[in-house]
Design a protein around this motif. Sequence first.
Motif, PDB file in Angstrom:
ATOM      1  N   ALA A 220       0.829  -1.203   0.000  1.00  0.00           N
ATOM      2  CA  ALA A 220       0.000   0.000   0.000  1.00  0.00           C
ATOM      3  C   ALA A 220       0.864   1.255   0.000  1.00  0.00           C
ATOM      4  CB  ALA A 220      -0.929  -0.002   1.213  1.00  0.00           C
ATOM      5  N   ALA A 221       1.967   1.233   0.760  1.00  0.00           N
ATOM      6  CA  ALA A 221       2.873   2.382   0.775  1.00  0.00           C
ATOM      7  C   ALA A 221       3.462   2.625  -0.608  1.00  0.00           C
ATOM      8  CB  ALA A 221       3.985   2.149   1.798  1.00  0.00           C
ATOM      9  N   ALA A 222       3.775   1.542  -1.326  1.00  0.00           N
ATOM     10  CA  ALA A 222       4.297   1.686  -2.686  1.00  0.00           C
ATOM     11  C   ALA A 222       3.236   2.264  -3.621  1.00  0.00           C
ATOM     12  CB  ALA A 222       4.770   0.325  -3.198  1.00  0.00           C
ATOM     13  N   ALA A 223       2.000   1.785  -3.508  1.00  0.00           N
ATOM     14  CA  ALA A 223       0.927   2.273  -4.374  1.00  0.00           C
ATOM     15  C   ALA A 223       0.671   3.759  -4.160  1.00  0.00           C
ATOM     16  CB  ALA A 223      -0.350   1.474  -4.115  1.00  0.00           C
ATOM     17  N   LEU A 224       0.741   4.209  -2.916  1.00  0.00           N
ATOM     18  CA  LEU A 224       0.506   5.620  -2.620  1.00  0.00           C
ATOM     19  C   LEU A 224       1.615   6.516  -3.151  1.00  0.00           C
ATOM     20  CD1 LEU A 224      -0.885   5.232   0.996  1.00  0.00           C
ATOM     21  CD2 LEU A 224      -2.133   6.151  -0.966  1.00  0.00           C
ATOM     22  N   ARG A 225       2.761   5.932  -3.479  1.00  0.00           N
ATOM     23  CA  ARG A 225       3.861   6.717  -4.039  1.00  0.00           C
ATOM     24  C   ARG A 225       3.642   7.080  -5.499  1.00  0.00           C
ATOM     25  NH1 ARG A 225       7.393   9.633  -1.086  1.00  0.00           N
ATOM     26  NH2 ARG A 225       7.591   8.629   0.951  1.00  0.00           N
ATOM     27  N   VAL A 226       2.817   6.323  -6.193  1.00  0.00           N
ATOM     28  CA  VAL A 226       2.645   6.554  -7.636  1.00  0.00           C
ATOM     29  C   VAL A 226       1.245   7.029  -7.997  1.00  0.00           C
ATOM     30  CG1 VAL A 226       4.441   4.927  -8.293  1.00  0.00           C
ATOM     31  CG2 VAL A 226       2.105   4.112  -8.010  1.00  0.00           C
ATOM     32  N   SER A 227       0.325   7.059  -7.033  1.00  0.00           N
ATOM     33  CA  SER A 227      -1.030   7.485  -7.343  1.00  0.00           C
ATOM     34  C   SER A 227      -1.738   7.949  -6.081  1.00  0.00           C
ATOM     35  CB  SER A 227      -1.828   6.354  -7.995  1.00  0.00           C
ATOM     36  OG  SER A 227      -3.159   6.746  -8.252  1.00  0.00           O
ATOM     37  N   SER A 228      -2.732   8.789  -6.271  1.00  0.00           N
ATOM     38  CA  SER A 228      -3.597   9.212  -5.169  1.00  0.00           C
ATOM     39  C   SER A 228      -5.058   8.899  -5.485  1.00  0.00           C
ATOM     40  CB  SER A 228      -3.431  10.709  -4.908  1.00  0.00           C
ATOM     41  OG  SER A 228      -3.731  11.467  -6.076  1.00  0.00           O
ATOM     42  N   ILE A 266      11.251  -8.682  -2.551  1.00  0.00           N
ATOM     43  CA  ILE A 266      10.400  -8.274  -3.675  1.00  0.00           C
ATOM     44  C   ILE A 266       9.560  -7.066  -3.289  1.00  0.00           C
ATOM     45  CG2 ILE A 266       8.496  -8.969  -5.171  1.00  0.00           C
ATOM     46  CD1 ILE A 266       9.558 -11.827  -5.002  1.00  0.00           C
ATOM     47  N   SER A 267       8.984  -7.104  -2.095  1.00  0.00           N
ATOM     48  CA  SER A 267       8.148  -6.004  -1.634  1.00  0.00           C
ATOM     49  C   SER A 267       8.949  -4.707  -1.537  1.00  0.00           C
ATOM     50  CB  SER A 267       7.542  -6.357  -0.267  1.00  0.00           C
ATOM     51  OG  SER A 267       6.612  -5.392   0.147  1.00  0.00           O
ATOM     52  N   PHE A 268      10.163  -4.798  -1.023  1.00  0.00           N
ATOM     53  CA  PHE A 268      11.010  -3.608  -0.904  1.00  0.00           C
ATOM     54  C   PHE A 268      11.404  -3.063  -2.276  1.00  0.00           C
ATOM     55  CE2 PHE A 268      15.322  -1.801  -0.773  1.00  0.00           C
ATOM     56  CZ  PHE A 268      15.064  -0.678   0.010  1.00  0.00           C
ATOM     57  N   LEU A 269      11.743  -3.950  -3.208  1.00  0.00           N
ATOM     58  CA  LEU A 269      12.128  -3.500  -4.544  1.00  0.00           C
ATOM     59  C   LEU A 269      10.960  -2.817  -5.254  1.00  0.00           C
ATOM     60  CD1 LEU A 269      14.329  -6.503  -5.770  1.00  0.00           C
ATOM     61  CD2 LEU A 269      15.091  -4.227  -5.031  1.00  0.00           C
ATOM     62  N   ILE A 270       9.743  -3.336  -5.054  1.00  0.00           N
ATOM     63  CA  ILE A 270       8.562  -2.685  -5.637  1.00  0.00           C
ATOM     64  C   ILE A 270       8.395  -1.287  -5.042  1.00  0.00           C
ATOM     65  CG2 ILE A 270       6.045  -2.746  -5.738  1.00  0.00           C
ATOM     66  CD1 ILE A 270       6.239  -5.785  -5.950  1.00  0.00           C
ATOM     67  N   TYR A 271       8.547  -1.197  -3.729  1.00  0.00           N
ATOM     68  CA  TYR A 271       8.425   0.120  -3.080  1.00  0.00           C
ATOM     69  C   TYR A 271       9.496   1.077  -3.582  1.00  0.00           C
ATOM     70  CZ  TYR A 271       8.601   3.741   0.481  1.00  0.00           C
ATOM     71  OH  TYR A 271       8.626   4.955   1.124  1.00  0.00           O
ATOM     72  N   LEU A 272      10.733   0.582  -3.699  1.00  0.00           N
ATOM     73  CA  LEU A 272      11.823   1.423  -4.174  1.00  0.00           C
ATOM     74  C   LEU A 272      11.544   1.916  -5.596  1.00  0.00           C
ATOM     75  CD1 LEU A 272      14.610   2.515  -3.339  1.00  0.00           C
ATOM     76  CD2 LEU A 272      15.623   0.483  -4.380  1.00  0.00           C
ATOM     77  N   GLY A 273      11.071   1.013  -6.465  1.00  0.00           N
ATOM     78  CA  GLY A 273      10.751   1.403  -7.832  1.00  0.00           C
ATOM     79  C   GLY A 273       9.632   2.439  -7.875  1.00  0.00           C
ATOM     80  N   CYS A 274       8.599   2.248  -7.045  1.00  0.00           N
ATOM     81  CA  CYS A 274       7.500   3.209  -7.016  1.00  0.00           C
ATOM     82  C   CYS A 274       7.956   4.557  -6.473  1.00  0.00           C
ATOM     83  CB  CYS A 274       6.355   2.664  -6.162  1.00  0.00           C
ATOM     84  SG  CYS A 274       5.471   1.282  -6.900  1.00  0.00           S
ATOM     85  N   ARG A 275       8.844   4.539  -5.528  1.00  0.00           N
ATOM     86  CA  ARG A 275       9.363   5.804  -4.991  1.00  0.00           C
ATOM     87  C   ARG A 275      10.136   6.567  -6.067  1.00  0.00           C
ATOM     88  NH1 ARG A 275       9.867   7.530   0.319  1.00  0.00           N
ATOM     89  NH2 ARG A 275      11.317   9.258   0.589  1.00  0.00           N
ATOM     90  N   ILE A 276      10.941   5.851  -6.848  1.00  0.00           N
ATOM     91  CA  ILE A 276      11.688   6.495  -7.929  1.00  0.00           C
ATOM     92  C   ILE A 276      10.732   7.051  -8.986  1.00  0.00           C
ATOM     93  CG2 ILE A 276      13.314   6.078  -9.816  1.00  0.00           C
ATOM     94  CD1 ILE A 276      14.668   3.995  -8.001  1.00  0.00           C
ATOM     95  N   GLY A 278       7.606   7.882  -8.557  1.00  0.00           N
ATOM     96  CA  GLY A 278       6.904   9.019  -7.983  1.00  0.00           C
ATOM     97  C   GLY A 278       7.741  10.281  -7.968  1.00  0.00           C
ATOM     98  N   ARG A 279       9.027  10.147  -7.686  1.00  0.00           N
ATOM     99  CA  ARG A 279       9.903  11.315  -7.678  1.00  0.00           C
ATOM    100  C   ARG A 279      10.080  11.877  -9.091  1.00  0.00           C
ATOM    101  NH1 ARG A 279      15.103  11.451  -3.915  1.00  0.00           N
ATOM    102  NH2 ARG A 279      13.332  11.514  -2.474  1.00  0.00           N
ATOM    103  N   ILE A 280      10.245  10.997 -10.080  1.00  0.00           N
ATOM    104  CA  ILE A 280      10.379  11.466 -11.469  1.00  0.00           C
ATOM    105  C   ILE A 280       9.120  12.197 -11.912  1.00  0.00           C
ATOM    106  CG2 ILE A 280      10.597  10.695 -13.864  1.00  0.00           C
ATOM    107  CD1 ILE A 280      12.366   8.417 -12.843  1.00  0.00           C
ATOM    108  N   ARG A 281       7.955  11.637 -11.587  1.00  0.00           N
ATOM    109  CA  ARG A 281       6.701  12.287 -11.957  1.00  0.00           C
ATOM    110  C   ARG A 281       6.538  13.626 -11.250  1.00  0.00           C
ATOM    111  NH1 ARG A 281       1.855   8.134 -11.329  1.00  0.00           N
ATOM    112  NH2 ARG A 281       0.742  10.013 -11.977  1.00  0.00           N
ATOM    113  N   GLY A 282       6.999  13.700 -10.009  1.00  0.00           N
ATOM    114  CA  GLY A 282       6.927  14.961  -9.286  1.00  0.00           C
ATOM    115  C   GLY A 282       7.789  16.037  -9.917  1.00  0.00           C
ATOM    116  N   HIS A 283       9.005  15.665 -10.356  1.00  0.00           N
ATOM    117  CA  HIS A 283       9.887  16.621 -11.033  1.00  0.00           C
ATOM    118  C   HIS A 283       9.253  17.099 -12.344  1.00  0.00           C
ATOM    119  CE1 HIS A 283      13.007  16.434  -8.163  1.00  0.00           C
ATOM    120  NE2 HIS A 283      13.452  15.213  -8.452  1.00  0.00           N
ATOM    121  N   ARG A 284       8.683  16.189 -13.106  1.00  0.00           N
ATOM    122  CA  ARG A 284       8.045  16.568 -14.376  1.00  0.00           C
ATOM    123  C   ARG A 284       6.873  17.514 -14.140  1.00  0.00           C
ATOM    124  NH1 ARG A 284       7.760  10.739 -17.564  1.00  0.00           N
ATOM    125  NH2 ARG A 284      10.005  10.581 -18.045  1.00  0.00           N
ATOM    126  N   LEU A 285       6.080  17.226 -13.110  1.00  0.00           N
ATOM    127  CA  LEU A 285       4.930  18.074 -12.817  1.00  0.00           C
ATOM    128  C   LEU A 285       5.378  19.473 -12.414  1.00  0.00           C
ATOM    129  CD1 LEU A 285       1.886  18.326 -12.484  1.00  0.00           C
ATOM    130  CD2 LEU A 285       2.126  17.486 -10.132  1.00  0.00           C
TER     131      LEU A 285
END
Length: 302
Positions: A220-228, A266-276, A278-285
């Motif tokens: 859930a923490a990973a999902a919240l990093r890429v969408s609201s 696996i769970s940590f890698l998914i979270y790490l990927g979503c965090r990255i 999310g950060r890229i999308r934030g910079h673009r926005l």
Amino acid sequence: MTDVFAADFWSSIFNFSDYGRLLVLVQNSIIAGAILGIVGGLIGVFVMQRDMAFAVHGISELSFAGAAAALLFGANVVAGSLVGSLLAATIIGVLGARARDRNSIIGVLMPFGLGLGILFLALYPGRSGNRFGLLTGQILSVDIPQLGVLIAISIVVLITLLVIWRPLVFDSVDPDVAMARGVPARTLSIVFMILLGLMVAVSVQIIGALLVLALLVTPAAAALRVSSSPIVVPLLAMLFGFASAVGGVLLAIGGSLPISPYVTTISFLIYLGCRIVGRIRGHRLRRQLEPSARSAAAGVSA
């Protein structure tokens, strides 16, 4: 010597020589992992929205104590785990309406539950594998009765979540306004804590008391990093939970290690990927909004 050590090390983690034969023998484990990942990911969304990640760990400690007591006295381990989880969930739900009170109660329950669990395991005269499994999980030895209990509890949790979905979302996102509108916040809190306790209890049996957060919080923490989005976030959380649990089972089959390291990695890698992402999308926005902000500032100054 170094090459031999490296070969033994990787062989203990990944060894797919008899993978096809082993895969047939762990169908129950794959089904259990899929169900746990999906339902755990869904309920984890509310755990994050209600800022209750700490509560998951607190409940898991008393669940561990209940399972350890059942193991010591020869009772049903799943029943012991359920009793411990529901006891902790009820205490937190009734007494911990406010975050400050909730965290202090959890801080008291956690060492108490862990201490009791360690005491019961120290007194247990049986196989050390049974004791170790309560901490790190035993998903590769899921039998039909355990799978039946997991399915039944998951169905109860899913149906109850669907029934209380709208008021629970309202209370999780804006509790003050929800209370002013007449939403029964205290009742919802207790019901949700009981549902969380049920999922923690079955999760402890699968992934272990120490690492239950990997399926009830991280997806859930990973999902919240890429969408609201209120629709996308639950779907992503269930997908991430499914991938972590089932992927962990499939990898663990080929190694000699417990299931937990695979699931948590696996769970940590998914979270790490979503965090990255999310950060890229934030910079673009921010780059897209900068021209509008400069134009607005120029208009004000003019």
